[in-house]
Scaffold this active site. Structure first.
Site, PDB file in Angstrom:
ATOM      1  CG  ASP A   7       7.800  -5.651  32.126  1.00 46.74           C
ATOM      2  OD1 ASP A   7       7.119  -6.751  32.440  1.00 46.74           O
ATOM      3  OD2 ASP A   7       8.015  -4.893  32.960  1.00 46.74           O
ATOM      4  CB  CYS A  64       4.704  -4.009  32.068  1.00 45.12           C
ATOM      5  SG  CYS A  64       3.217  -2.700  32.123  1.00 45.12           S
ATOM      6  CB  THR A  66       0.493  -2.038  36.526  1.00 47.18           C
ATOM      7  OG1 THR A  66       1.301  -1.134  35.808  1.00 47.18           O
ATOM      8  CG2 THR A  66       0.949  -2.078  38.069  1.00 47.18           C
ATOM      9  CG  HIS A  97     -17.058   4.220  23.386  1.00 48.10           C
ATOM     10  ND1 HIS A  97     -17.552   4.839  24.661  1.00 48.10           N
ATOM     11  CD2 HIS A  97     -17.953   3.139  23.072  1.00 48.10           C
ATOM     12  CE1 HIS A  97     -18.675   4.638  24.908  1.00 48.10           C
ATOM     13  NE2 HIS A  97     -18.941   3.555  23.781  1.00 48.10           N
ATOM     14  CG  HIS A 133     -17.439   6.716  19.800  1.00 52.10           C
ATOM     15  ND1 HIS A 133     -17.437   7.248  21.102  1.00 52.10           N
ATOM     16  CD2 HIS A 133     -18.599   5.872  19.727  1.00 52.10           C
ATOM     17  CE1 HIS A 133     -18.317   6.779  21.686  1.00 52.10           C
ATOM     18  NE2 HIS A 133     -18.997   5.982  21.219  1.00 52.10           N
TER      19      HIS A 133
HETATM   20  C1  RB5 Z   1       8.302  -3.795  36.790  1.00 54.21           C
HETATM   21  O1  RB5 Z   1       8.589  -4.031  38.134  1.00 54.21           O
HETATM   22  C2  RB5 Z   1       7.121  -3.075  36.803  1.00 54.21           C
HETATM   23  O2  RB5 Z   1       7.391  -1.746  37.272  1.00 54.21           O
HETATM   24  C3  RB5 Z   1       6.495  -3.072  35.336  1.00 54.21           C
HETATM   25  O3  RB5 Z   1       6.523  -4.321  34.932  1.00 54.21           O
HETATM   26  C4  RB5 Z   1       5.377  -2.145  35.164  1.00 54.21           C
HETATM   27  O4  RB5 Z   1       4.169  -2.535  35.997  1.00 54.21           O
HETATM   28  C5  RB5 Z   1       5.290  -0.584  35.153  1.00 54.21           C
HETATM   29  O5  RB5 Z   1       4.458   0.065  34.795  1.00 54.21           O
END
Ligand code: RB5
Length: 145
Positions: A7, A64, A66, A97, A133
């Site tokens: 994203d 994304c 995080t 694993h 595993h």
């Molecule tokens: C976008 O602002 C953010 O929420 C997305 O990239 C992501 O980190 C969601 O988990």
């Protein structure tokens, strides 16, 4: 083939990682986004990558902010074992694993150098194939049914 997607929060890291995949000699397909568009939504790209990777039995990388949202989405797809990875240890463990087939990274938490190391290790590390595993993965597959 590696399917990659991101994203807006992962766009810059995706572009860096594409260069790295090329340097390492991997074939990849970029499933978007094609530009950093603040209104785009990580579920759209995580779903595309997870579907392609599971249908073709290849690997996927989703980025994304995080890595967490992408991981939640990717794991909704049957056959996906998506792992939110943040360092070299979790990269190796998720392959040895968990036999993870989707790598989820955070563009807002990882610097490009660390992310490149993670990607290389994750792609190079094989599933251990050890019985304990395999047993655990069979249980995951049962839950999926
Ligand atoms: C976008 O602002 C953010 O929420 C997305 O990239 C992501 O980190 C969601 O988990």
């Amino acid at each position: 083939m590696i399917y990659i997607g991101a994203d807006h929060a992962g766009y810059n890291l995706k572009e860096e990682l594409k260069k790295h995949l090329k340097e390492l000699g991997y074939d990849f397909e970029d499933l978007g986004n094609k530009e950093s568009e603040p209104q785009d939504d990580y579920p759209d790209f995580a779903l595309k990558v997870a579907q392609k990777a599971t249908e073709t039995r290849e690997k996927g990388i989703v980025i994304c902010g995080t890595g967490i949202g992408s991981c939640i989405v990717a794991n909704k797809v049957r056959g996906a074992r998506a792992a939110a990875v943040w360092d070299e240890f979790t990269a190796i463990q998720s392959r040895e694993h968990n036999d993870a087939n989707i790598l989820c990274l955070g563009g807002r938490v990882l610097d490009a150098g660390t992310a490149k190391k993670i990607v290389r290790l994750w792609l190079e590390t094989k599933f251990s194939g050890e019985e304990r595993h395999l047993r655990r993965i069979r249980k995951i597959k049962e839950i999926e049914k």
